[in-house]
Enzyme design. Structure first.
Site, PDB file in Angstrom:
ATOM      1  N   CYS A   2     -21.991 -42.599 -26.847  1.00 29.25           N
ATOM      2  CA  CYS A   2     -20.777 -41.795 -26.734  1.00 29.25           C
ATOM      3  C   CYS A   2     -20.819 -41.105 -25.375  1.00 29.25           C
ATOM      4  O   CYS A   2     -21.854 -41.111 -24.715  1.00 29.25           O
ATOM      5  CB  CYS A   2     -20.717 -40.721 -27.798  1.00 29.25           C
ATOM      6  SG  CYS A   2     -20.819 -41.366 -29.471  1.00 29.25           S
ATOM      7  N   ARG A  27     -18.505 -45.688 -22.269  1.00 24.67           N
ATOM      8  CA  ARG A  27     -19.581 -45.354 -23.214  1.00 24.67           C
ATOM      9  C   ARG A  27     -19.073 -45.297 -24.665  1.00 24.67           C
ATOM     10  O   ARG A  27     -19.860 -45.126 -25.594  1.00 24.67           O
ATOM     11  CB  ARG A  27     -20.187 -43.988 -22.868  1.00 24.67           C
ATOM     12  CG  ARG A  27     -20.823 -43.932 -21.501  1.00 24.67           C
ATOM     13  CD  ARG A  27     -21.456 -42.579 -21.278  1.00 24.67           C
ATOM     14  NE  ARG A  27     -22.440 -42.295 -22.280  1.00 24.67           N
ATOM     15  CZ  ARG A  27     -23.710 -42.688 -22.244  1.00 24.67           C
ATOM     16  NH1 ARG A  27     -24.143 -43.383 -21.210  1.00 24.67           N
ATOM     17  NH2 ARG A  27     -24.544 -42.390 -23.205  1.00 24.67           N
ATOM     18  N   TRP A  74     -18.023 -43.442 -29.815  1.00 23.32           N
ATOM     19  CA  TRP A  74     -18.253 -44.828 -30.238  1.00 23.32           C
ATOM     20  C   TRP A  74     -18.890 -44.652 -31.603  1.00 23.32           C
ATOM     21  O   TRP A  74     -20.041 -44.248 -31.717  1.00 23.32           O
ATOM     22  CB  TRP A  74     -19.192 -45.513 -29.256  1.00 23.32           C
ATOM     23  CG  TRP A  74     -19.535 -46.909 -29.616  1.00 23.32           C
ATOM     24  CD1 TRP A  74     -20.682 -47.345 -30.198  1.00 23.32           C
ATOM     25  CD2 TRP A  74     -18.741 -48.071 -29.393  1.00 23.32           C
ATOM     26  NE1 TRP A  74     -20.640 -48.704 -30.356  1.00 23.32           N
ATOM     27  CE2 TRP A  74     -19.464 -49.177 -29.870  1.00 23.32           C
ATOM     28  CE3 TRP A  74     -17.472 -48.297 -28.842  1.00 23.32           C
ATOM     29  CZ2 TRP A  74     -18.983 -50.476 -29.806  1.00 23.32           C
ATOM     30  CZ3 TRP A  74     -16.994 -49.595 -28.779  1.00 23.32           C
ATOM     31  CH2 TRP A  74     -17.740 -50.665 -29.251  1.00 23.32           C
ATOM     32  N   ASN A 100     -24.277 -37.212 -28.928  1.00 24.38           N
ATOM     33  CA  ASN A 100     -24.415 -38.651 -28.689  1.00 24.38           C
ATOM     34  C   ASN A 100     -25.757 -39.038 -29.278  1.00 24.38           C
ATOM     35  O   ASN A 100     -26.777 -38.485 -28.884  1.00 24.38           O
ATOM     36  CB  ASN A 100     -24.373 -38.896 -27.168  1.00 24.38           C
ATOM     37  CG  ASN A 100     -24.754 -40.314 -26.795  1.00 24.38           C
ATOM     38  OD1 ASN A 100     -24.584 -41.230 -27.593  1.00 24.38           O
ATOM     39  ND2 ASN A 100     -25.273 -40.481 -25.593  1.00 24.38           N
ATOM     40  N   GLY A 101     -25.754 -39.971 -30.250  1.00 21.11           N
ATOM     41  CA  GLY A 101     -27.021 -40.381 -30.861  1.00 21.11           C
ATOM     42  C   GLY A 101     -26.884 -40.427 -32.366  1.00 21.11           C
ATOM     43  O   GLY A 101     -25.771 -40.509 -32.904  1.00 21.11           O
ATOM     44  N   GLU A 482     -28.571 -70.338 -26.727  1.00 20.26           N
ATOM     45  CA  GLU A 482     -28.005 -69.124 -26.152  1.00 20.26           C
ATOM     46  C   GLU A 482     -28.271 -69.084 -24.635  1.00 20.26           C
ATOM     47  O   GLU A 482     -27.396 -68.676 -23.865  1.00 20.26           O
ATOM     48  CB  GLU A 482     -28.580 -67.896 -26.867  1.00 20.26           C
ATOM     49  CG  GLU A 482     -28.159 -66.550 -26.317  1.00 20.26           C
ATOM     50  CD  GLU A 482     -26.653 -66.314 -26.275  1.00 20.26           C
ATOM     51  OE1 GLU A 482     -25.886 -67.094 -26.845  1.00 20.26           O
ATOM     52  OE2 GLU A 482     -26.241 -65.330 -25.619  1.00 20.26           O
ATOM     53  N   LYS A 486     -25.292 -68.761 -21.812  1.00 20.79           N
ATOM     54  CA  LYS A 486     -25.253 -67.674 -20.813  1.00 20.79           C
ATOM     55  C   LYS A 486     -25.087 -68.254 -19.416  1.00 20.79           C
ATOM     56  O   LYS A 486     -24.270 -67.793 -18.629  1.00 20.79           O
ATOM     57  CB  LYS A 486     -26.542 -66.852 -20.822  1.00 20.79           C
ATOM     58  CG  LYS A 486     -26.764 -65.746 -21.799  1.00 20.79           C
ATOM     59  CD  LYS A 486     -25.777 -64.637 -21.869  1.00 20.79           C
ATOM     60  CE  LYS A 486     -24.543 -64.976 -22.627  1.00 20.79           C
ATOM     61  NZ  LYS A 486     -24.363 -64.513 -23.947  1.00 20.79           N
ATOM     62  N   GLU A 489     -21.503 -69.808 -18.895  1.00 24.51           N
ATOM     63  CA  GLU A 489     -20.312 -68.942 -18.878  1.00 24.51           C
ATOM     64  C   GLU A 489     -20.231 -68.042 -17.655  1.00 24.51           C
ATOM     65  O   GLU A 489     -19.150 -67.708 -17.222  1.00 24.51           O
ATOM     66  CB  GLU A 489     -20.173 -68.134 -20.168  1.00 24.51           C
ATOM     67  CG  GLU A 489     -21.168 -67.031 -20.346  1.00 24.51           C
ATOM     68  CD  GLU A 489     -20.936 -66.214 -21.609  1.00 24.51           C
ATOM     69  OE1 GLU A 489     -19.790 -65.922 -21.949  1.00 24.51           O
ATOM     70  OE2 GLU A 489     -21.943 -65.864 -22.258  1.00 24.51           O
ATOM     71  N   HIS A 505     -33.526 -89.539 -27.925  1.00 29.30           N
ATOM     72  CA  HIS A 505     -32.425 -90.223 -28.611  1.00 29.30           C
ATOM     73  C   HIS A 505     -31.163 -90.246 -27.753  1.00 29.30           C
ATOM     74  O   HIS A 505     -30.069 -90.464 -28.280  1.00 29.30           O
ATOM     75  CB  HIS A 505     -32.174 -89.548 -29.967  1.00 29.30           C
ATOM     76  CG  HIS A 505     -33.374 -89.588 -30.852  1.00 29.30           C
ATOM     77  ND1 HIS A 505     -33.808 -90.753 -31.452  1.00 29.30           N
ATOM     78  CD2 HIS A 505     -34.292 -88.646 -31.186  1.00 29.30           C
ATOM     79  CE1 HIS A 505     -34.917 -90.515 -32.136  1.00 29.30           C
ATOM     80  NE2 HIS A 505     -35.237 -89.238 -31.980  1.00 29.30           N
ATOM     81  N   LYS A 604     -13.347 -60.647 -23.326  1.00 30.34           N
ATOM     82  CA  LYS A 604     -14.428 -60.044 -24.101  1.00 30.34           C
ATOM     83  C   LYS A 604     -14.226 -60.253 -25.599  1.00 30.34           C
ATOM     84  O   LYS A 604     -15.157 -60.531 -26.324  1.00 30.34           O
ATOM     85  CB  LYS A 604     -14.519 -58.545 -23.775  1.00 30.34           C
ATOM     86  CG  LYS A 604     -15.646 -57.822 -24.501  1.00 30.34           C
ATOM     87  CD  LYS A 604     -17.009 -58.326 -24.044  1.00 30.34           C
ATOM     88  CE  LYS A 604     -18.157 -57.788 -24.840  1.00 30.34           C
ATOM     89  NZ  LYS A 604     -19.358 -58.634 -24.723  1.00 30.34           N
TER      90      LYS A 604
HETATM   91  C1  F6R Z   1     -20.654 -65.090 -25.005  1.00 29.29           C
HETATM   92  C2  F6R Z   1     -19.855 -64.253 -25.870  1.00 29.29           C
HETATM   93  C3  F6R Z   1     -18.997 -64.914 -26.883  1.00 29.29           C
HETATM   94  C4  F6R Z   1     -18.901 -64.070 -28.151  1.00 29.29           C
HETATM   95  C5  F6R Z   1     -17.874 -64.666 -29.113  1.00 29.29           C
HETATM   96  C6  F6R Z   1     -17.819 -63.905 -30.409  1.00 29.29           C
HETATM   97  O1  F6R Z   1     -21.449 -64.337 -24.151  1.00 29.29           O
HETATM   98  O2  F6R Z   1     -19.871 -63.058 -25.766  1.00 29.29           O
HETATM   99  O3  F6R Z   1     -19.424 -66.205 -27.175  1.00 29.29           O
HETATM  100  O4  F6R Z   1     -20.160 -64.028 -28.749  1.00 29.29           O
HETATM  101  O5  F6R Z   1     -16.614 -64.666 -28.510  1.00 29.29           O
HETATM  102  O6  F6R Z   1     -17.468 -62.575 -30.188  1.00 29.29           O
HETATM  103  P1  F6R Z   1     -17.744 -61.470 -31.260  1.00 29.29           P
HETATM  104  O7  F6R Z   1     -19.225 -61.364 -31.407  1.00 29.29           O
HETATM  105  O8  F6R Z   1     -17.118 -60.236 -30.727  1.00 29.29           O
HETATM  106  O9  F6R Z   1     -17.125 -61.942 -32.550  1.00 29.29           O
END
Ligand code: F6R
Length: 609
Positions: A2, A27, A74, A100-101, A482, A486, A489, A505, A604
């Site tokens: 927060c 935050r 948050w 915050n915490g 994963e 990373k 993307e 294969h 996001k």
């Molecule tokens: C990759 C990434 C996305 C999310 C996906 C699901 O770095 O962030 O692949 O993981 O869009 O998003 P959430 O977790 O918000 O449902």
């Protein structure tokens, strides 16, 4: 996470509080509030929603006064709502606090305070602090705050203020940041430097256990025993934008470095002190509840889906319940075989991913019990699911998920141990080993982040390659998925992850001289097999970067470079192993000049189909 602000000085407090909170919105941004002393009473204004909702609320009649505190929230305990927003007050409204915490022992304290006649108006852990101040106050604010600190357990940055001693604000911290901005005839308090940088560059950075009594002309810092602490002035030389990122170049790298804290917060209060098991107050399942689960379906998208794949290994191996993992966009359209004997688990950082929400609704329609693992209190998924396990990673701003993923792994691992304990599939000694491992994890993640130079060098060396392959077996394969996502993307390098045993294969045809292959080899039970796969790619002249546990000298004979993670329990290795892969992706993207925090074509939160 927060954001906190405070002001004392000759100017009106409200404009600074609002401006400071705006700078701290990264935050937390589900609700906000301010409290200002008008010379007579403390006026509190708060509102659920983004900060502009609060701004509109006070636009025509802003609280007037020269001392005030504010907060952008948050949510942790209690959904986002006006009542749960900070500042919180006691019964009389004479004492006010922002926090915050997490106050771990708040339930116990709340019961005691209610028994003494205190009336609570929110669901938060923070409100107990305001009532404790009221309970203890006998004319000396500093002594009261010390008594409160002795009563509470957990992590906090706390800022207190009372109309009885309106010339001072008291603040203190434990595991959460707090800075004091030193002005001329005025002083500022904030969670982070961006909130104050337009007013002063001279600061005191409070350390854990320190308490500051701040007036407009002075700052008096002591430890909790009251022994004075002499503070050095820290001069901020960052610009405002860098300050928001805590001095880091991008949010992504800042969030990578926040992982030790995010892991600590996610396990806080959930690991039994005697290592005997997991405490999930939010679930409180019985043996019968768990015996009724015949199958688990984990559903998620992207990185959260990858956390689900790790979760399958965890739950099947520890709790011996069959698990299927599926991406939400497939699950929802294929008439999935789930029913009332199925526990459907939905993993989502944002809690707002449209496909995951739709899959959750579908599972509910089919009668499944639903459980969300999410990072956002009050999100759609948290409201829709029957039960919720929150990951306490704090807001994730960079599009590429990092700290949310590691805390999702913690979430599914704790769930697996919890289920295993209730099913009796895990020996107490084994449970204790895992819990001890989880307790060590923040320190190990921290250690890993201390020396990133070799990873930076690999990224600079191989950051211009067009293809990179990730291979691994068992849990390493899940982490490889994963790692590849990373890299793709944010750096736009074509990256693929394969179960190492699958190479021959088909994919082996793509392995030619100089192609980088990241080989994960943290899992002892498949280690020899993994070495054979490494030899297979080496024989095709690939450049192999091995990712292994500290102490593994053997691997060095077969690879070109090695990245080591601290030696850990096999189920905890994924949580550490992903960190170098996040760093590799980050530095590769920086090397290529990519827009790290906002990669092309991505958002996001994916709230469309
Ligand atoms: C990759 C990434 C996305 C999310 C996906 C699901 O770095 O962030 O692949 O993981 O869009 O998003 P959430 O977790 O918000 O449902």
């Amino acid at each position: 996470m927060c954001g906190i602000v405070g002001y004392l000085g000759p100017n009106q407090a409200t404009p600074f509080l609002i401006e400071g909170l705006k700078k701290l919105e990264y935050r937390g941004y589900d609700s906000a509030g301010i409290a200002v002393f008008d010379g007579n009473v403390i006026r509190v204004e708060k509102s659920v929603g983004r900060l502009n909702a609060l701004e509109q609320l006070v636009e025509n009649d802003p609280p007037k006064g020269h001392v005030g505190i504010g907060h952008t929230r948050w949510a942790t305990h209690g959904r986002p709502s006006d009542a749960n927003s900070h500042p919180h007050t006691d019964c009389s409204g004479d004492f006010v606090v922002v926090h915050n915490g997490i106050i771990e022992n708040y339930l116990h304290l709340k019961e005691q305070l209610i028994a003494k006649g205190h009336v609570f108006t929110s669901e938060t852990d923070t409100e107990v602090v305001a009532h404790l101040v009221e309970e203890y106050y006998q004319g000396n604010f500093e002594e009261t705050v010390k008594k409160v600190l002795a009563a509470i357990e957990g992590s906090y940055a706390l800022v207190f203020f009372t109309k009885h001693e309106p010339d001072k604000i008291i603040c203190t911290k434990q595991d959460n940041p707090l800075v004091i901005g030193l002005g001329d005839g005025e002083n500022f308090i904030a969670s982070d430097i961006p909130a104050i940088i337009n007013h002063t560059r001279k600061t005191y950075i409070l350390s854990d256990g320190e308490m500051a009594v701040v007036t407009k002309d002075s700052v008096w810092v002591t430890n909790r025993q009251g022994v004075p602490v002499s503070k050095k002035v820290f001069e901020v030389n960052w610009d405002a934008e860098a300050a928001e990122k805590g001095g880091y170049e991008h949010f992504m790298i800042k969030e990578i470095y926040e992982q030790p804290k995010a892991i600590r917060e996610t396990t806080l209060g959930r690991l039994a002190k005697d290592d005997s098991g997991i405490i999930f107050d939010e679930l409180k399942w019985t043996k019968d509840d768990v015996a009724a689960i015949k199958k688990i379906a984990i559903v998620a998208c992207g990185t959260a889906y990858h956390a689900g794949i790790v979760g399958k290994y965890y739950i099947e191996q520890l709790a011996r319940i069959p698990v299927e993992v599926e991406v939400a966009s497939e699950f929802r359209y294929r008439s999935p075989l789930v029913d009332e004997k199925t526990l459907a688990v939905f993993i989502s950082q944002s809690g707002e991913t449209l496909d995951t929400i739709a899959a959750l609704k579908e599972a509910k329609k089919l009668g499944a019990r639903t459980l969300a693992i999410t990072n956002v209190v009050g999100s759609s998924i948290s409201r829709e699911a029957d039960q919720v396990i929150y990951t306490w990673a704090g807001p994730e701003i960079a599009v590429a998920s990092t700290k949310a993923y590691t805390t999702q792994l913690i979430g599914v691992l704790m769930l697996a141990i919890y289920l295993a304990s209730l099913r009796g599939t895990l020996a107490p000694e084994r449970t204790a080993q895992l819990i001890q491992g989880l307790k060590q994890l923040p320190a190990q993640a921290h250690e890993l982040l201390e020396d990133v130079e070799p990873i930076k060098t690999f990224a600079q060396q191989y950051g211009f390659n067009e293809d990179v392959f990730f291979i691994g077996r068992s849990l390493d394969y899940a982490v490889a998925l994963e790692g590849a996502l990373k890299l793709k993307e944010i750096s736009y390098i074509h990256a693929e992850a394969y179960a190492a045993g699958e190479l021959k294969h088909g994919t082996l045809a793509l392995i030619i001289e100089g192609v980088p292959v990241i080989a994960l080899a943290t899992q002892r039970d498949v280690y020899e097999k993994m070495l054979s796969n490494i030899k297979e790619v080496k024989a095709r002249d690939a450049v192999v970067i091995g990712l292994a546990m500290q102490g593994d000298e053997e691997i060095k004979k077969y690879v070109d470079h090695t990245i080591f993670i601290p030696a850990a329990e096999k189920y905890l290795a994924p949580i550490l192993a992903v960190i170098p892969l996040q760093l590799l992706a980050y530095y590769a993207a920086v090397t290529r000049g990519a827009d790290v925090d906002k990669p092309r074509n991505l958002a996001k939160s994916v709230t469309v189909e």
